[in-house]
Design an enzyme around this catalytic site. Structure first.
Site, PDB file in Angstrom:
ATOM      1  N   LYS A   1      46.328 -44.595  15.326  1.00  0.00           N
ATOM      2  CA  LYS A   1      45.790 -45.597  14.874  1.00  0.00           C
ATOM      3  C   LYS A   1      45.821 -46.061  16.146  1.00  0.00           C
ATOM      4  O   LYS A   1      44.340 -47.048  16.107  1.00  0.00           O
ATOM      5  CB  LYS A   1      47.087 -46.410  13.916  1.00  0.00           C
ATOM      6  CG  LYS A   1      47.758 -45.677  12.420  1.00  0.00           C
ATOM      7  CD  LYS A   1      46.978 -46.391  11.633  1.00  0.00           C
ATOM      8  CE  LYS A   1      47.173 -46.199  10.407  1.00  0.00           C
ATOM      9  NZ  LYS A   1      46.360 -46.138   8.740  1.00  0.00           N
TER      10      LYS A   1
ATOM     11  N   THR B   1      47.367 -50.679  11.631  1.00  0.00           N
ATOM     12  CA  THR B   1      49.284 -50.778  11.668  1.00  0.00           C
ATOM     13  C   THR B   1      49.959 -51.986  12.437  1.00  0.00           C
ATOM     14  O   THR B   1      49.220 -51.877  13.628  1.00  0.00           O
ATOM     15  CB  THR B   1      50.226 -49.356  11.560  1.00  0.00           C
ATOM     16  OG1 THR B   1      51.663 -50.429  11.083  1.00  0.00           O
ATOM     17  CG2 THR B   1      49.923 -48.951  12.702  1.00  0.00           C
TER      18      THR B   1
ATOM     19  N   TYR C   1      52.252 -41.087  14.915  1.00  0.00           N
ATOM     20  CA  TYR C   1      51.217 -42.009  14.225  1.00  0.00           C
ATOM     21  C   TYR C   1      51.041 -42.941  14.544  1.00  0.00           C
ATOM     22  O   TYR C   1      49.826 -43.019  14.530  1.00  0.00           O
ATOM     23  CB  TYR C   1      52.052 -41.986  13.116  1.00  0.00           C
ATOM     24  CG  TYR C   1      51.629 -42.721  12.606  1.00  0.00           C
ATOM     25  CD1 TYR C   1      50.834 -43.237  11.689  1.00  0.00           C
ATOM     26  CD2 TYR C   1      52.296 -44.110  12.084  1.00  0.00           C
ATOM     27  CE1 TYR C   1      49.959 -43.355  10.651  1.00  0.00           C
ATOM     28  CE2 TYR C   1      52.243 -45.061  11.380  1.00  0.00           C
ATOM     29  CZ  TYR C   1      50.919 -45.066  10.593  1.00  0.00           C
ATOM     30  OH  TYR C   1      50.486 -46.064   9.697  1.00  0.00           O
ATOM     31  N   HIS C   2      51.602 -43.561  14.773  1.00  0.00           N
ATOM     32  CA  HIS C   2      51.606 -45.090  15.488  1.00  0.00           C
ATOM     33  C   HIS C   2      50.418 -45.492  16.583  1.00  0.00           C
ATOM     34  O   HIS C   2      49.248 -45.857  17.093  1.00  0.00           O
ATOM     35  CB  HIS C   2      52.752 -46.177  15.830  1.00  0.00           C
ATOM     36  CG  HIS C   2      53.234 -46.509  14.857  1.00  0.00           C
ATOM     37  ND1 HIS C   2      54.635 -45.702  14.266  1.00  0.00           N
ATOM     38  CD2 HIS C   2      53.569 -47.728  13.865  1.00  0.00           C
ATOM     39  CE1 HIS C   2      54.762 -46.575  13.168  1.00  0.00           C
ATOM     40  NE2 HIS C   2      53.814 -47.532  13.052  1.00  0.00           N
TER      41      HIS C   2
ATOM     42  N   SER D   1      55.020 -44.540  17.833  1.00  0.00           N
ATOM     43  CA  SER D   1      55.210 -43.005  17.403  1.00  0.00           C
ATOM     44  C   SER D   1      53.578 -42.735  17.438  1.00  0.00           C
ATOM     45  O   SER D   1      52.420 -42.878  17.931  1.00  0.00           O
ATOM     46  CB  SER D   1      55.366 -42.949  16.426  1.00  0.00           C
ATOM     47  OG  SER D   1      54.687 -43.215  14.847  1.00  0.00           O
TER      48      SER D   1
END
Ligand code: USQ
Length: 393
Positions: free
Chosen positions: A187, A146, A183-184, A181
């Site tokens: 990645k 991302t 989530y990021h 975040s």
């Protein structure tokens, strides 16, 4: 012989359209999914805007429409025995990996959702990397990363790597990451692990640092209602432009968070299909982790809202843009310039965000207006928990 491509997360917003796109393009396609996304929807009480049939019904509908077969494997990528069995049976030549928890707000709900997101994403990806190493070492891993891995640095964002000159010496590093975040951040951890696997075991991988995807359909999903993709507009799974279009369709104010100067790379869902196929068709070399910044245009959130407002007003809809309190902690006005030439060099033909495109989204969404639940537009997931109210002494 058709090239064998395995799509991980093949039941999702991008995974299912990708499976159909490649199947139509002459690849032999199999999908893997554990339906976790459907469970998260139940957990949060949200639904995709368009009715979604079961994966098996979608595959049957695809067979009827296209006369092509898509194979299905149901299981969890964090279970190595399952992953191993899929790789031994299908022996993929390319793997497209969307099989992760994809929502920044979901990862920020609380410790349970944060640890789940990171364990699910990092362990699943490691299992895939090991299965490639031990079963199909020449297989090309195309991993969806991302743009949010980079954050919003005050210098230009390169495609994956940065050369650092220090005390008269020079070294090329993975571009420094400042994820926005947890989530990021998952990645970022994946990128580190995949880079390791390429350096140490000679695997070949392409890390596609994708921007925010928008769009209601692809050429394939539009062929039959049963082939619709899983389009979300709620606060947790809906992305900015998709949410703004849904808000416009029900006369809800478009919720620009904070000042609205947050700038991101965006791309149409149809361009996601092209990009992953371009990566598959032009594989990385053994030992190489290539990074492509996968987006076609940069917009601030305010610019996006203004474009949706203008398109909706041309249709005679009355639309208001509000600056809602920002539930996230992020820069709301910042420098942003991210390079993104490598996919264009491979032949990407972008679908840019013109008024016609926004119109077609609004028209399709309008047909499903009765299914829109305004109560899920705001779910109050905060990056920093609100201070408990102090009771006077
Ligand atoms: N935003 C608003 N109003 C809204 C929703 C979002 O102003 O109603 C703002 C957010 O504060 C943020 C920007 O829009 O500044 C983007 O948010 P988003 O929810 O559209 O996207 P994001 O959380 O960054 O995540 C999405 C996908 C994720 C993907 C990422 C690409 O859910 O899977 O990795 O886009 S990127 O943003 O480039 O990292």
């Amino acid at each position: 012989m058709a090239q064998r491509v395995l799509v991980l997360g093949g039941d999702g917003y991008l995974g299912w359209p990708t499976a159909m796109y490649l199947s139509r393009g002459g690849y032999r396609v199999a999908v893997v999914d554990n339906f976790a996304k459907r469970a998260w929807e139940l957990e949060l009480g949200v639904q995709p805007l368009f009715p979604i049939t079961t994966l098996h019904q979608r595959v049957r509908a695809w067979r009827e429409v296209s006369e092509n077969e898509i194979e299905v494997f149901v299981g969890d990528l964090t279970d190595y025995r399952f992953v191993e069995s899929v790789f031994r049976s299908f022996r993929p030549e390319a793997v497209i990996h969307y099989g992760e928890q994809p929502s920044a707000p979901y990862s920020m709900i609380d410790v349970r959702h944060a640890t789940y997101t990171q364990a699910n994403n990092v362990v699943g990806t490691l299992n895939v990397v090991f299965a490639i190493r031990d079963i199909v070492p020449d297989c090309h891993l195309v991993k969806l990363g991302t743009m949010g891995e980079y954050g919003t640095p005050d210098i230009d964002i390169e495609e994956g790597y940065l050369t650092v000159n220090h005390d008269g010496r020079s070294q090329r590093f993975l571009y420094p990451k400042t994820p926005g975040s947890l989530y990021h951040a998952s990645k970022v951890h994946d990128s580190t692990n995949i880079h390791f696997a390429c350096r140490i075991w000679g695997l070949r991988a392409t890390d596609l640092n994708q921007g925010v995807v928008y769009g209601v359909e692809t050429d394939e999903s539009a062929m039959d209602e049963q082939l619709a993709t899983s389009f979300h507009y709620d606060e947790v799974f809906g992305t900015a432009l998709n949410r703004f279009c849904v808000q416009a369709a029900i006369g809800h104010p478009l919720t620009v968070y904070g000042k609205g100067g947050q700038t991101r790379g965006f791309l149409n869902i149809r361009d996601t299909m092209q990009c992953v196929e371009l990566a598959v068709r032009n594989p990385a070399e053994p030992g190489e982790m290539r990074v492509f910044n996968q987006f076609t245009e940069q917009f601030s959130v305010s610019e996006l809202a203004d474009r949706v407002k203008a398109a909706a007003e041309h249709l005679g809809w009355s639309v208001e843009v509000v600056h809602a309190p920002n539930p996230r902690k992020e820069a709301e006005q910042h420098y942003y310039n991210a390079k993104h030439s490598k996919l264009l060099e491979l032949g990407l033909q972008p679908h840019y965000l013109g008024e016609e495109l926004i119109d077609s989204m609004l028209h399709k969404i309008e047909r499903y207006r009765d299914r829109i639940d305004p109560s899920v537009l705001v779910q109050n997931v905060r990056w920093v928990p609100a201070e408990p109210e102090k009771t006077p002494a």
